[in-house]
Design an enzyme around this catalytic site. Structure first.
Site, short mmCIF file in Angstrom:
data_model
loop_
_atom_site.label_atom_id
_atom_site.label_comp_id
_atom_site.label_asym_id
_atom_site.label_seq_id
_atom_site.Cartn_x
_atom_site.Cartn_y
_atom_site.Cartn_z
N GLU A 39 -11.12 -2.22 -27.14
CA GLU A 39 -11.00 -3.47 -26.40
C GLU A 39 -11.89 -3.41 -25.17
OE1 GLU A 39 -7.63 -6.34 -24.38
OE2 GLU A 39 -7.51 -4.18 -24.02
N ARG A 41 -12.71 -5.08 -21.75
CA ARG A 41 -12.18 -5.99 -20.74
C ARG A 41 -13.32 -6.44 -19.84
NH1 ARG A 41 -6.78 -5.30 -19.02
NH2 ARG A 41 -7.47 -6.50 -17.19
N ARG A 72 -9.56 -11.12 -19.05
CA ARG A 72 -8.20 -11.35 -18.58
C ARG A 72 -8.17 -12.16 -17.28
NH1 ARG A 72 -5.47 -11.54 -21.63
NH2 ARG A 72 -5.12 -9.43 -22.39
N HIS A 129 1.75 -11.75 -20.11
CA HIS A 129 2.00 -10.51 -19.38
C HIS A 129 2.93 -10.79 -18.22
CE1 HIS A 129 -1.95 -10.43 -21.32
NE2 HIS A 129 -1.76 -9.13 -21.48
N LYS A 156 0.73 -11.44 -28.45
CA LYS A 156 0.89 -10.18 -27.73
C LYS A 156 1.74 -10.42 -26.49
CE LYS A 156 -1.68 -6.99 -24.80
NZ LYS A 156 -2.96 -6.86 -24.08
N ARG A 195 5.27 2.31 -26.37
CA ARG A 195 4.04 2.25 -27.14
C ARG A 195 4.07 3.09 -28.41
NH1 ARG A 195 -0.13 -0.05 -23.55
NH2 ARG A 195 1.07 -0.84 -21.79
N GLN A 218 0.29 2.90 -19.32
CA GLN A 218 -0.58 3.06 -20.49
C GLN A 218 -0.94 4.53 -20.67
OE1 GLN A 218 -4.80 1.53 -20.51
NE2 GLN A 218 -3.85 -0.07 -21.74
#
Length: 233
Positions: A39, A41, A72, A129, A156, A195, A218
């Site tokens: 991904e 960003r 984002r 989010h 998501k 996760r 994360q």
């Protein structure tokens, strides 16, 4: 749930590992051992011009892994920028990336990008989010309803999990929405646990940091990959 894929990587039944990063993590994204998808960003670039973003995407494309592309919004954990610039960057990236992620709350941008992604054969993730906590099961499922109505292939949902009850809520939501295309993630104290646990309930994607974390809680990509490969052979 329809047969979904990001490029050559099919979503389900085992979790797809996504390595996330920005401009400073580009070398790590190119390497990204253990990742199925990377991904990029774009909001994490110091100078996010379309030209710089396209160059980065082309480098990732040459590395061979499918690409999820995200710009984002500042209100949901990204770097603030004018909506017109976000739209321009998404348009530029759509020609190279295999999937895009746009916030559910960015309704006008999503209204433009969803049909454009469809026409280009790209997978669409619509996301939400919450950096304060985990909303109720009903509130999260309402977001899934909204995302599906807007044209999402995958919804998501990322929330801060302060306590085991928050992970339980995310588990319930994942189970309830698993036939509609869902990716759920905990952030914060119980983010690492979420996760590796939520994919067991049907979450299609799990995200690890290629370099610097792009969200609280994360796991580094190498740690996440070892856990996922062991738990979901």
């Amino acid at each position: 749930m329809a047969d979904l894929a990001i490029g050559s990587v099919r979503l389900g039944p085992t979790p797809v590992i996504v390595a996330a990063g920005g401009e400073a993590d580009l070398d790590a994204l190119v390497a990204a051992d253990g990742a199925d998808v990377v991904e990029l960003r774009a909001d994490l670039f110091d100078d996010p011009t379309p030209e710089r973003i396209v160059q980065a995407l082309q480098r990732l494309r040459a590395a061979g892994r499918p690409i999820l592309f995200t710009v984002r919004a500042g209100t949901e954990g990204g770097r603030a920028m004018p909506e017109a610039l976000r739209a321009t960057i998404y348009r530029a990236g759509l020609a190279i990336a295999d999937a895009i992620d746009v916030e559910i709350a960015s309704a006008a941008l999503a209204a433009e990008m969803v049909p454009a992604a469809r026409a280009a054969g790209r997978l669409v993730i619509l996301s939400a989010h919450d950096f304060d906590g985990t909303p109720t099961r009903a509130a999260l499922l309402a977001l899934v309803d909204r995302a599906v109505a807007m044209g999402a292939d995958v919804t998501k949902l990322a929330t801060v999990a302060h306590a085991p009850a928050d992970v339980h809520t995310l588990l319930e939501v994942t189970l309830a929405a698993r036939d509609r295309g869902i990716a759920t993630l905990g952030m914060g104290p119980l983010g690492p646990l979420s996760r590796v646990v939520l994919p067991a309930a049907g979450s299609l994607l799990t995200f690890g940091a290629a370099g610097r974390p792009t969200a609280p809680g994360q796991l580094p990509l190498d740690e996440l990959a070892v856990l996922v490969r062991r738990l979901y052979p």
